[in-house]
Motif scaffolding. Structure first.
Motif, short mmCIF file in Angstrom:
data_model
loop_
_atom_site.label_atom_id
_atom_site.label_comp_id
_atom_site.label_asym_id
_atom_site.label_seq_id
_atom_site.Cartn_x
_atom_site.Cartn_y
_atom_site.Cartn_z
N UNK A 43 -13.82 -10.93 -14.57
CA UNK A 43 -14.58 -11.66 -13.57
C UNK A 43 -14.52 -10.91 -12.24
N UNK A 44 -15.33 -9.86 -12.10
CA UNK A 44 -15.25 -9.04 -10.88
C UNK A 44 -15.71 -9.77 -9.62
N UNK A 45 -16.42 -10.90 -9.75
CA UNK A 45 -16.87 -11.64 -8.58
C UNK A 45 -15.76 -12.52 -8.00
N UNK A 46 -14.70 -12.76 -8.76
CA UNK A 46 -13.58 -13.58 -8.30
C UNK A 46 -12.54 -12.66 -7.65
N UNK A 47 -12.18 -12.98 -6.41
CA UNK A 47 -11.21 -12.14 -5.69
C UNK A 47 -9.83 -12.26 -6.33
N UNK A 48 -9.16 -11.14 -6.56
CA UNK A 48 -7.78 -11.20 -7.05
C UNK A 48 -6.89 -11.88 -6.01
N UNK A 61 -5.59 -13.21 -0.83
CA UNK A 61 -6.39 -12.44 -1.78
C UNK A 61 -6.26 -10.96 -1.41
N UNK A 62 -6.69 -10.11 -2.32
CA UNK A 62 -6.61 -8.68 -2.03
C UNK A 62 -7.80 -7.96 -2.63
N UNK A 78 -3.24 7.98 -21.16
CA UNK A 78 -2.57 7.87 -19.86
C UNK A 78 -3.46 8.45 -18.76
N UNK A 79 -3.37 7.82 -17.59
CA UNK A 79 -4.06 8.35 -16.41
C UNK A 79 -3.38 7.76 -15.18
N UNK A 80 -3.73 8.29 -14.02
CA UNK A 80 -3.15 7.74 -12.79
C UNK A 80 -4.24 7.50 -11.77
N UNK A 81 -3.97 6.55 -10.89
CA UNK A 81 -4.92 6.14 -9.87
C UNK A 81 -4.25 6.10 -8.50
N UNK A 82 -4.97 6.51 -7.49
CA UNK A 82 -4.58 6.31 -6.11
C UNK A 82 -5.45 5.17 -5.58
N UNK A 83 -4.80 4.07 -5.19
CA UNK A 83 -5.52 2.85 -4.81
C UNK A 83 -5.17 2.47 -3.38
N UNK A 84 -6.18 2.18 -2.60
CA UNK A 84 -5.98 1.63 -1.25
C UNK A 84 -6.28 0.14 -1.33
N UNK A 85 -5.35 -0.66 -0.83
CA UNK A 85 -5.45 -2.12 -0.97
C UNK A 85 -5.38 -2.79 0.39
N UNK A 95 -3.88 -9.46 8.01
CA UNK A 95 -4.01 -8.71 6.76
C UNK A 95 -3.10 -7.50 6.84
N UNK A 96 -2.77 -6.93 5.68
CA UNK A 96 -1.94 -5.74 5.69
C UNK A 96 -2.45 -4.75 4.66
N UNK A 97 -2.13 -3.48 4.90
CA UNK A 97 -2.69 -2.38 4.13
C UNK A 97 -1.62 -1.71 3.28
N UNK A 98 -2.03 -1.29 2.08
CA UNK A 98 -1.11 -0.62 1.16
C UNK A 98 -1.81 0.55 0.50
N UNK A 99 -1.00 1.48 0.05
CA UNK A 99 -1.48 2.56 -0.80
C UNK A 99 -0.60 2.58 -2.04
N UNK A 100 -1.24 2.53 -3.21
CA UNK A 100 -0.52 2.51 -4.49
C UNK A 100 -0.89 3.77 -5.27
N UNK A 101 0.09 4.33 -5.95
CA UNK A 101 -0.14 5.45 -6.86
C UNK A 101 0.39 5.02 -8.22
N UNK A 102 -0.48 4.47 -9.04
CA UNK A 102 -0.04 3.91 -10.31
C UNK A 102 -0.33 4.85 -11.48
N UNK A 103 0.60 4.83 -12.41
CA UNK A 103 0.50 5.60 -13.64
C UNK A 103 0.26 4.60 -14.76
N UNK A 104 -0.91 4.69 -15.39
CA UNK A 104 -1.36 3.70 -16.36
C UNK A 104 -1.22 4.24 -17.78
N UNK A 105 -0.71 3.39 -18.67
CA UNK A 105 -0.63 3.72 -20.09
C UNK A 105 -1.45 2.69 -20.86
#
Length: 157
Positions: A43-48, A61-62, A78-85, A95-105
């Protein structure tokens, strides 16, 4: 010789001022925090949403923006993502800002797991001077429900 004596006298006087002067300000120790994220990938229209413990607002929400990605999910799973939140608080505190570097399996059953570092850096309102870091660990079911848990330490000043 007079210059050496003057230099030594200045160093001794400076040392005495530092030793006897005003006490140095002690920096506030970092505070622990936990954020639990919930996202419905179907449901991409619903905010996480998120819930937080510690010095952050209790809920909100984020929005994630993928800044970069890499890996070979088709061949390695496997892949990795750099995410700005951007996290936006329900209570209006900012509001507050984050940067995530996640490694996905990616798992064979269609689910996935991820883990990686996160940094917190500024924001608006109560979080303008926020800084911190932690670890983001998450899972997503084959049905598309994602739960992430972030824990770490932060400073608001």
């Amino acid at each position: 010789m007079t210059k050496i004596k003057t230099l030594i006298g200045t160093c001794v006087a400076t040392g005495a001022l530092v030793a006897l002067g005003a006490p140095t300000a002690a920096a506030a120790p970092p505070e622990p925090f936990t954020i639990t994220e919930t996202i419905d990938f179907n449901n991409p229209d619903e905010a996480p949403t998120f819930e937080a413990k510690g010095a952050l607002c209790p809920s909100g929400s984020f929005e994630d923006q993928i800044a970069a990605g890499g890996g070979h999910p088709d061949t390695t799973g496997k892949f990795n993502l750099l995410i700005r939140t951007v996290y936006t608080c329900d209570d209006g505190s900012g509001s507050f800002f984050a940067q995530k570097h996640v490694f996905v399996t990616l798992n064979e059953d269609g689910s996935s797991t991820n883990t990686g570092p996160i940094t917190l850096h500024g924001g608006t309102g109560d979080y303008a001077t926020l800084s911190g870091h932690g670890v983001d660990s998450g899972t997503a079911t084959a049905d598309g429900l994602g739960i992430g848990t972030i824990s770490g330490v932060l400073k608001l000043r």
